[in-house]
Design a protein around this motif. Structure first.
Motif, PDB file in Angstrom:
ATOM      1  N   ALA A  25       0.808  -1.223   0.000  1.00  0.00           N
ATOM      2  CA  ALA A  25       0.000   0.000   0.000  1.00  0.00           C
ATOM      3  C   ALA A  25       0.839   1.270   0.000  1.00  0.00           C
ATOM      4  O   ALA A  25       0.362   2.324  -0.410  1.00  0.00           O
ATOM      5  CB  ALA A  25      -0.934   0.002   1.200  1.00  0.00           C
ATOM      6  N   ARG A  26       2.066   1.174   0.480  1.00  0.00           N
ATOM      7  CA  ARG A  26       2.825   2.405   0.659  1.00  0.00           C
ATOM      8  C   ARG A  26       4.111   2.465  -0.146  1.00  0.00           C
ATOM      9  O   ARG A  26       4.639   3.543  -0.370  1.00  0.00           O
ATOM     10  CB  ARG A  26       3.169   2.587   2.140  1.00  0.00           C
ATOM     11  CG  ARG A  26       1.950   2.785   3.001  1.00  0.00           C
ATOM     12  CD  ARG A  26       2.332   3.093   4.443  1.00  0.00           C
ATOM     13  NE  ARG A  26       1.146   3.215   5.282  1.00  0.00           N
ATOM     14  CZ  ARG A  26       0.420   4.308   5.382  1.00  0.00           C
ATOM     15  NH1 ARG A  26       0.762   5.385   4.710  1.00  0.00           N
ATOM     16  NH2 ARG A  26      -0.647   4.336   6.140  1.00  0.00           N
ATOM     17  N   TRP A  27       4.638   1.339  -0.603  1.00  0.00           N
ATOM     18  CA  TRP A  27       5.986   1.361  -1.178  1.00  0.00           C
ATOM     19  C   TRP A  27       5.930   1.499  -2.687  1.00  0.00           C
ATOM     20  O   TRP A  27       5.934   0.519  -3.434  1.00  0.00           O
ATOM     21  CB  TRP A  27       6.774   0.125  -0.769  1.00  0.00           C
ATOM     22  CG  TRP A  27       8.246   0.386  -0.958  1.00  0.00           C
ATOM     23  CD1 TRP A  27       8.986   0.152  -2.089  1.00  0.00           C
ATOM     24  CD2 TRP A  27       9.131   0.994  -0.015  1.00  0.00           C
ATOM     25  NE1 TRP A  27      10.289   0.567  -1.903  1.00  0.00           N
ATOM     26  CE2 TRP A  27      10.403   1.091  -0.644  1.00  0.00           C
ATOM     27  CE3 TRP A  27       8.973   1.475   1.282  1.00  0.00           C
ATOM     28  CZ2 TRP A  27      11.506   1.635   0.001  1.00  0.00           C
ATOM     29  CZ3 TRP A  27      10.076   2.016   1.923  1.00  0.00           C
ATOM     30  CH2 TRP A  27      11.329   2.102   1.286  1.00  0.00           C
ATOM     31  N   ASP A  28       5.917   2.736  -3.144  1.00  0.00           N
ATOM     32  CA  ASP A  28       6.023   3.037  -4.574  1.00  0.00           C
ATOM     33  C   ASP A  28       6.624   4.424  -4.704  1.00  0.00           C
ATOM     34  O   ASP A  28       5.917   5.428  -4.561  1.00  0.00           O
ATOM     35  CB  ASP A  28       4.662   2.982  -5.267  1.00  0.00           C
ATOM     36  CG  ASP A  28       4.780   3.234  -6.767  1.00  0.00           C
ATOM     37  OD1 ASP A  28       4.263   4.253  -7.269  1.00  0.00           O
ATOM     38  OD2 ASP A  28       5.417   2.403  -7.449  1.00  0.00           O
ATOM     39  N   TYR A  29       7.915   4.462  -4.918  1.00  0.00           N
ATOM     40  CA  TYR A  29       8.641   5.726  -4.930  1.00  0.00           C
ATOM     41  C   TYR A  29       9.339   5.917  -6.267  1.00  0.00           C
ATOM     42  O   TYR A  29       9.878   4.958  -6.846  1.00  0.00           O
ATOM     43  CB  TYR A  29       9.661   5.774  -3.786  1.00  0.00           C
ATOM     44  CG  TYR A  29       9.005   5.701  -2.437  1.00  0.00           C
ATOM     45  CD1 TYR A  29       8.966   4.504  -1.731  1.00  0.00           C
ATOM     46  CD2 TYR A  29       8.403   6.829  -1.879  1.00  0.00           C
ATOM     47  CE1 TYR A  29       8.341   4.427  -0.499  1.00  0.00           C
ATOM     48  CE2 TYR A  29       7.775   6.760  -0.644  1.00  0.00           C
ATOM     49  CZ  TYR A  29       7.756   5.561   0.037  1.00  0.00           C
ATOM     50  OH  TYR A  29       7.124   5.491   1.258  1.00  0.00           O
ATOM     51  N   TRP A  30       9.330   7.163  -6.744  1.00  0.00           N
ATOM     52  CA  TRP A  30       9.919   7.493  -8.040  1.00  0.00           C
ATOM     53  C   TRP A  30      10.807   8.731  -7.913  1.00  0.00           C
ATOM     54  O   TRP A  30      10.502   9.650  -7.132  1.00  0.00           O
ATOM     55  CB  TRP A  30       8.804   7.799  -9.057  1.00  0.00           C
ATOM     56  CG  TRP A  30       8.003   6.601  -9.440  1.00  0.00           C
ATOM     57  CD1 TRP A  30       7.096   5.935  -8.675  1.00  0.00           C
ATOM     58  CD2 TRP A  30       8.036   5.928 -10.703  1.00  0.00           C
ATOM     59  NE1 TRP A  30       6.569   4.886  -9.374  1.00  0.00           N
ATOM     60  CE2 TRP A  30       7.117   4.862 -10.629  1.00  0.00           C
ATOM     61  CE3 TRP A  30       8.744   6.124 -11.893  1.00  0.00           C
ATOM     62  CZ2 TRP A  30       6.898   3.977 -11.695  1.00  0.00           C
ATOM     63  CZ3 TRP A  30       8.511   5.259 -12.954  1.00  0.00           C
ATOM     64  CH2 TRP A  30       7.605   4.205 -12.848  1.00  0.00           C
ATOM     65  N   GLY A  31      11.880   8.733  -8.677  1.00  0.00           N
ATOM     66  CA  GLY A  31      12.639   9.955  -8.835  1.00  0.00           C
ATOM     67  C   GLY A  31      11.881  10.940  -9.712  1.00  0.00           C
ATOM     68  O   GLY A  31      10.851  10.598 -10.308  1.00  0.00           O
ATOM     69  N   GLN A  32      12.412  12.133  -9.816  1.00  0.00           N
ATOM     70  CA  GLN A  32      11.721  13.187 -10.565  1.00  0.00           C
ATOM     71  C   GLN A  32      11.951  13.079 -12.071  1.00  0.00           C
ATOM     72  O   GLN A  32      11.313  13.795 -12.849  1.00  0.00           O
ATOM     73  CB  GLN A  32      12.157  14.576 -10.055  1.00  0.00           C
ATOM     74  CG  GLN A  32      13.483  15.080 -10.592  1.00  0.00           C
ATOM     75  CD  GLN A  32      14.696  14.574  -9.823  1.00  0.00           C
ATOM     76  OE1 GLN A  32      14.634  13.556  -9.140  1.00  0.00           O
ATOM     77  NE2 GLN A  32      15.804  15.306  -9.948  1.00  0.00           N
ATOM     78  N   GLY A  33      12.845  12.206 -12.479  1.00  0.00           N
ATOM     79  CA  GLY A  33      13.139  12.025 -13.892  1.00  0.00           C
ATOM     80  C   GLY A  33      14.355  12.838 -14.328  1.00  0.00           C
ATOM     81  O   GLY A  33      14.606  13.934 -13.807  1.00  0.00           O
ATOM     82  N   THR A  34      15.116  12.271 -15.265  1.00  0.00           N
ATOM     83  CA  THR A  34      16.268  12.946 -15.861  1.00  0.00           C
ATOM     84  C   THR A  34      16.092  12.955 -17.377  1.00  0.00           C
ATOM     85  O   THR A  34      15.953  11.882 -17.986  1.00  0.00           O
ATOM     86  CB  THR A  34      17.587  12.235 -15.509  1.00  0.00           C
ATOM     87  OG1 THR A  34      17.795  12.292 -14.105  1.00  0.00           O
ATOM     88  CG2 THR A  34      18.757  12.889 -16.232  1.00  0.00           C
ATOM     89  N   LEU A  35      16.062  14.135 -17.962  1.00  0.00           N
ATOM     90  CA  LEU A  35      15.970  14.250 -19.418  1.00  0.00           C
ATOM     91  C   LEU A  35      17.366  14.131 -20.023  1.00  0.00           C
ATOM     92  O   LEU A  35      18.273  14.888 -19.675  1.00  0.00           O
ATOM     93  CB  LEU A  35      15.347  15.588 -19.804  1.00  0.00           C
ATOM     94  CG  LEU A  35      15.342  15.913 -21.309  1.00  0.00           C
ATOM     95  CD1 LEU A  35      14.491  14.897 -22.072  1.00  0.00           C
ATOM     96  CD2 LEU A  35      14.849  17.338 -21.553  1.00  0.00           C
ATOM     97  N   VAL A  36      17.514  13.148 -20.892  1.00  0.00           N
ATOM     98  CA  VAL A  36      18.764  12.965 -21.627  1.00  0.00           C
ATOM     99  C   VAL A  36      18.493  13.286 -23.095  1.00  0.00           C
ATOM    100  O   VAL A  36      17.597  12.673 -23.698  1.00  0.00           O
ATOM    101  CB  VAL A  36      19.302  11.534 -21.474  1.00  0.00           C
ATOM    102  CG1 VAL A  36      20.511  11.309 -22.377  1.00  0.00           C
ATOM    103  CG2 VAL A  36      19.659  11.261 -20.017  1.00  0.00           C
ATOM    104  N   THR A  37      19.249  14.219 -23.630  1.00  0.00           N
ATOM    105  CA  THR A  37      19.129  14.592 -25.032  1.00  0.00           C
ATOM    106  C   THR A  37      20.439  14.272 -25.737  1.00  0.00           C
ATOM    107  O   THR A  37      21.511  14.702 -25.274  1.00  0.00           O
ATOM    108  CB  THR A  37      18.804  16.085 -25.193  1.00  0.00           C
ATOM    109  OG1 THR A  37      17.629  16.396 -24.452  1.00  0.00           O
ATOM    110  CG2 THR A  37      18.576  16.441 -26.659  1.00  0.00           C
ATOM    111  N   VAL A  38      20.342  13.471 -26.792  1.00  0.00           N
ATOM    112  CA  VAL A  38      21.523  13.101 -27.567  1.00  0.00           C
ATOM    113  C   VAL A  38      21.364  13.683 -28.965  1.00  0.00           C
ATOM    114  O   VAL A  38      20.475  13.272 -29.713  1.00  0.00           O
ATOM    115  CB  VAL A  38      21.702  11.578 -27.637  1.00  0.00           C
ATOM    116  CG1 VAL A  38      22.995  11.239 -28.370  1.00  0.00           C
ATOM    117  CG2 VAL A  38      21.690  10.985 -26.238  1.00  0.00           C
ATOM    118  N   SER A  39      22.206  14.661 -29.277  1.00  0.00           N
ATOM    119  CA  SER A  39      22.071  15.346 -30.557  1.00  0.00           C
ATOM    120  C   SER A  39      23.423  15.889 -30.993  1.00  0.00           C
ATOM    121  O   SER A  39      24.196  16.393 -30.170  1.00  0.00           O
ATOM    122  CB  SER A  39      21.064  16.493 -30.426  1.00  0.00           C
ATOM    123  OG  SER A  39      20.999  17.240 -31.615  1.00  0.00           O
ATOM    124  N   SER A  40      23.677  15.789 -32.278  1.00  0.00           N
ATOM    125  CA  SER A  40      24.924  16.328 -32.815  1.00  0.00           C
ATOM    126  C   SER A  40      24.798  17.828 -33.076  1.00  0.00           C
ATOM    127  O   SER A  40      25.787  18.491 -33.392  1.00  0.00           O
ATOM    128  CB  SER A  40      25.298  15.608 -34.107  1.00  0.00           C
ATOM    129  OG  SER A  40      24.240  15.656 -35.035  1.00  0.00           O
TER     130      SER A  40
END
Lengths: 107, 118
Positions: free
Chosen positions: B103-118
């Motif tokens: 019921a209580r254990w579901d935790y997430w980070g805020q997310g990291t945007l990775v952009t790969v571009s030349s």
């Protein structure tokens, strides 16, 4: 891999409506399924675990049902804050697989 | 309070290496599985792999085996996701998560945007 087929992919509804989203697993997964809500720019948030158990702090208008291969998420009376994208996730067998998502929009 | 805090957005060129991180706090980091999830507009949410930091036991999803390396340093309560040679198709938001069927254990980070571009 177990495949998860979620439907519909999008849904238009009004505040106060009752809506249901379904997920079908390609093989039996017991009740090893969760339902998640995601809003733009945010991490997913689990609403339902073990197919039908309400996550702590989640409003009771959300409910889940099903076992084996057929599952559903129901929102009994839509509120403005419920317009978001919803995903199912099977965690019976690795790799864990999400459904394709259902975007719930305001009519 | 349990928290997962991820490192910031990254911009890299194809072929470059990258490591992003996820720091846990408020619980015994070594004892709980951490997973990495990729989100792209085209493929939605995908589990990449999971690690048990206390044992460094790692399970990769077949689609990501050999493409990334998942590691953890329990001494600093941090999990890592590493690419040795990025591709444009690695452009995505990456989440770390610790989730159990409870019921209580579901935790997430805020997310990291990775952009790969030349």
């Amino acid at each position: 891999d177990i495949q998860m087929t979620q439907s519909p992919s999008s849904l238009s509804a009004s505040v106060g409506d009752r809506v249901t989203i379904t997920c079908r697993a390609s093989q039996g997964i017991r009740n090893d399924l969760g339902w998640y809500q995601q809003k733009p720019g945010k991490a997913p948030k689990r609403l339902i675990y073990a197919a039908s158990s309400l996550q702590s702090g989640v409003p009771s208008r959300f409910s889940g049902s099903g076992s084996g291969t057929e599952f559903s998420l129901t929102i009994s009376s839509l509120q403005p804050e419920d317009f978001a994208t919803y995903y199912c996730l099977q965690h019976n067998t690795y790799p864990y697989i999400f459904g394709q998502g259902t975007k719930l929009e305001i009519k | 309070e349990v928290q997962l805090v991820q490192s910031g957005a990254e911009l890299r060129k194809p072929g470059e290496s990258l490591r992003i991180s996820c720091k846990g706090s408020g619980y015994r980091f070594a004892d709980y599985w951490i997973g990495w999830v990729r989100q792209t507009p085209g493929k939605g949410l995908e589990y990449m792999g999971i690690i048990l930091p206390g044992e460094s036991k790692t399970i990769y999803s077949p689609s990501f085996q050999g493409q990334v390396t998942i590691s953890a340093d329990k001494s600093i309560s941090t999990a890592h996701l590493h690419w040795s040679s990025l591709k444009a198709s690695d452009t995505a938001i990456y989440f770390c998560t610790s989730s159990y069927s409870s019921a209580r254990w579901d935790y997430w980070g805020q997310g990291t945007l990775v952009t790969v571009s030349s």
